[in-house]
Motif scaffolding. Sequence first.
Motif, PDB file in Angstrom:
ATOM      1  N   THR A  18       6.709 -14.744 -14.561  1.00 36.80           N
ATOM      2  CA  THR A  18       6.179 -13.269 -15.099  1.00 36.80           C
ATOM      3  C   THR A  18       4.663 -13.309 -14.757  1.00 36.80           C
ATOM      4  N   GLU A  30       3.590 -16.691 -17.403  1.00 34.83           N
ATOM      5  CA  GLU A  30       4.902 -17.459 -17.981  1.00 34.83           C
ATOM      6  C   GLU A  30       5.775 -17.809 -17.203  1.00 34.83           C
ATOM      7  N   SER A  33       8.594 -20.737 -20.997  1.00 29.85           N
ATOM      8  CA  SER A  33       7.994 -20.126 -22.375  1.00 29.85           C
ATOM      9  C   SER A  33       6.594 -20.684 -22.433  1.00 29.85           C
ATOM     10  N   ILE A  34       5.918 -19.953 -23.335  1.00 33.39           N
ATOM     11  CA  ILE A  34       4.476 -20.468 -23.564  1.00 33.39           C
ATOM     12  C   ILE A  34       4.714 -21.736 -24.404  1.00 33.39           C
ATOM     13  N   ARG A  35       5.503 -21.702 -25.353  1.00 30.91           N
ATOM     14  CA  ARG A  35       5.723 -23.079 -26.018  1.00 30.91           C
ATOM     15  C   ARG A  35       6.285 -24.297 -25.305  1.00 30.91           C
ATOM     16  N   THR A  36       7.169 -24.108 -24.538  1.00 31.91           N
ATOM     17  CA  THR A  36       7.591 -25.096 -23.628  1.00 31.91           C
ATOM     18  C   THR A  36       6.412 -25.594 -22.710  1.00 31.91           C
ATOM     19  N   THR A 232      -3.475 -20.636 -25.091  1.00 30.69           N
ATOM     20  CA  THR A 232      -3.044 -21.514 -26.181  1.00 30.69           C
ATOM     21  C   THR A 232      -3.844 -23.016 -26.230  1.00 30.69           C
ATOM     22  N   ARG A 300      -6.230 -11.995 -33.848  1.00 27.16           N
ATOM     23  CA  ARG A 300      -6.130 -11.727 -32.397  1.00 27.16           C
ATOM     24  C   ARG A 300      -7.592 -10.984 -32.097  1.00 27.16           C
ATOM     25  N   THR A 320      -4.818 -17.528 -32.078  1.00 26.95           N
ATOM     26  CA  THR A 320      -3.363 -17.378 -31.636  1.00 26.95           C
ATOM     27  C   THR A 320      -2.470 -18.306 -32.712  1.00 26.95           C
ATOM     28  N   MET A 321      -1.136 -18.414 -32.770  1.00 24.94           N
ATOM     29  CA  MET A 321      -0.520 -19.077 -33.625  1.00 24.94           C
ATOM     30  C   MET A 321      -0.532 -20.698 -32.690  1.00 24.94           C
ATOM     31  N   PRO A 323       0.580 -23.452 -31.086  1.00 26.13           N
ATOM     32  CA  PRO A 323       1.863 -24.323 -30.996  1.00 26.13           C
ATOM     33  C   PRO A 323       1.798 -25.746 -31.481  1.00 26.13           C
TER      34      PRO A 323
ATOM     35  N   GLY B  38       9.118 -13.422 -25.921  1.00 23.07           N
ATOM     36  CA  GLY B  38       8.827 -14.797 -25.976  1.00 23.07           C
ATOM     37  C   GLY B  38       8.565 -15.403 -27.171  1.00 23.07           C
ATOM     38  N   ASP B  39       8.072 -16.650 -27.292  1.00 20.50           N
ATOM     39  CA  ASP B  39       8.260 -17.335 -28.392  1.00 20.50           C
ATOM     40  C   ASP B  39       7.737 -16.452 -29.999  1.00 20.50           C
ATOM     41  N   VAL B  41       6.445 -16.001 -33.315  1.00 19.50           N
ATOM     42  CA  VAL B  41       5.560 -16.893 -34.456  1.00 19.50           C
ATOM     43  C   VAL B  41       5.564 -16.335 -35.828  1.00 19.50           C
ATOM     44  N   GLU B  62       5.478 -10.799 -34.126  1.00 19.99           N
ATOM     45  CA  GLU B  62       4.632 -11.125 -33.341  1.00 19.99           C
ATOM     46  C   GLU B  62       5.212 -12.529 -32.374  1.00 19.99           C
ATOM     47  N   ILE B  64       3.602 -15.418 -29.585  1.00 17.84           N
ATOM     48  CA  ILE B  64       2.282 -16.044 -29.158  1.00 17.84           C
ATOM     49  C   ILE B  64       1.579 -15.078 -28.219  1.00 17.84           C
ATOM     50  N   LYS B  65       2.300 -14.380 -27.417  1.00 16.83           N
ATOM     51  CA  LYS B  65       1.358 -13.318 -26.723  1.00 16.83           C
ATOM     52  C   LYS B  65       1.433 -11.849 -26.919  1.00 16.83           C
ATOM     53  N   VAL B  67       1.830  -8.503 -29.892  1.00 18.16           N
ATOM     54  CA  VAL B  67       2.481  -7.955 -31.199  1.00 18.16           C
ATOM     55  C   VAL B  67       3.338  -6.605 -31.058  1.00 18.16           C
TER      56      VAL B  67
END
Lengths: 366, 127
Positions: A18, A30, A33-36, A232, A300, A320-321, A323, B38-39, B41, B62, B64-65, B67
């Motif tokens: 995307t 992406e 997935s962002i986490r992966t 991230t 944010r 961010t959270m 990862p 997506g992921d 959190v 929310e 990661i990318k 809200v």
Amino acid sequence: MALREPPLAEVHDARGATTTEFGGWDMPVEFDSIRTEHESVRESAGKFDVSHMGEITVSGPDAAELLGRLTTNDVSALAHGKAQYAMITDTEGTILDDTVIYRLPETHDANFLFIPNAGHDEEMEDRWTAHRDEWGLDATVENRTDAYAMFAVQGPDAVDLVASAADDADEPLADLGRFSATDATVADSDCLAARTGYTGEDGLELIVPWSEAEAVWEAFDCQPCGLGARDTLRIEAGFLLSGQDFDHDENPRNPFEADVGFAVDLDTEFVGRDALARVAESGPDERFVGFELETRGVPRHGYEITDSDGETIGTVTSGTMSPTLSTPIGMGYVPTEYAEPGSEIAVRVRGEPKEARTRALPFLER
Amino acid sequence: MSFEIPDELRFLESHEWVRKEDGTARVGISDFAQDELGDIVFVEFPDEGDEIAHDEEFGVVESIKAVSDLYSPVSGTVTATNDALLDAPELVNDDPYGEGWMLEVDLDDPDELDDLLDAETYRDQIE
């Protein structure tokens, strides 16, 4: 205006990426997935198409003087094949952009290459040529952003991965020092390989002829990563994002506020030097800090930072959270008295104050 | 990509689902919505005993990318919340119609469900 596209736009599309608009470019955000993608870079390796970054070469007898007068660091200290981080400031010392400057290996026709951020290449080309003419310097400035793709291969396995795909590197890639660059051949393409990056991991960045981008990209069998994971990763590493953590119009900052005073050499003469000497003397009123939320929520860009009484003292510029740490982290500017790590602050998340504590950057020591 | 859209569920255009179970109803977000976000959190939802109303915000999810506000497909009283999501919000990604459920609601008006999108109409909306 139509968005600019990297040379691999179709390759990324076929891979299921995307995309998003970033600095006037349509870039992959992406792939999986962002986490992966994030975890691949922290644990093994990931590759990023960062062809939206600018490439400007400067050559000629006065190339070093021109760069030296337009950037905050000491260009004259650079040996061939070495790179440095620097800021580009206006006469007030306010950051226009940040950049990495390479003094190219002697094999190159051009003397220097610098990398402006996405969407800043034309502005920097104009700035360089206007000042060259004003100062009567003998230097050729070429904006080669559309001639070169740029890839970052990052992670603990990244250097070995690139080294195994490269042959004929002038200097073995595994031996290349941080902020050093060398000529390398990857997939029969002549590349400049630099031990630099934006993820907090070891790795290389490759500058590749636009027309040969696909062969080089395919030479590395690792996780493709988009701008989502790049964000991230760079927040965990405490790196500034141009246009977000500083912005000449929306959030004007000087390098001392932005905690990149190490890239300012006041012993050199550059645009903004005198203003920055005054800031260095008095100390900045505000400082760029990292913080960690101690209650649930995700900070944010744009959220207010308050003191423990709820008085607004600053703004979140990135958050961010995390990862890797599985905690909500962010960065922003606060008055200097709150900059000491461990200071109690709060972040207003959709109107609700969330307790937070400042901490030293980077979030992740590697 | 094809998304799971269980036939027995009803949906809001904003991608929340509701499953009726004897007078109460479970609420969550669709497979399509979790994929778009997506992921995930963080999920924020009301407390047990709170009143929620059809088409009105009841919480936030929310990733990661992004809200995203959550809207309630039904009106009623919250009788349970899925507190497992507080520590493991990724359950919404892994199992949006099962372990990733969000609320149980005592319905004010069970007939309200008839006004929601059925699975086929929702499938048409996202395709």
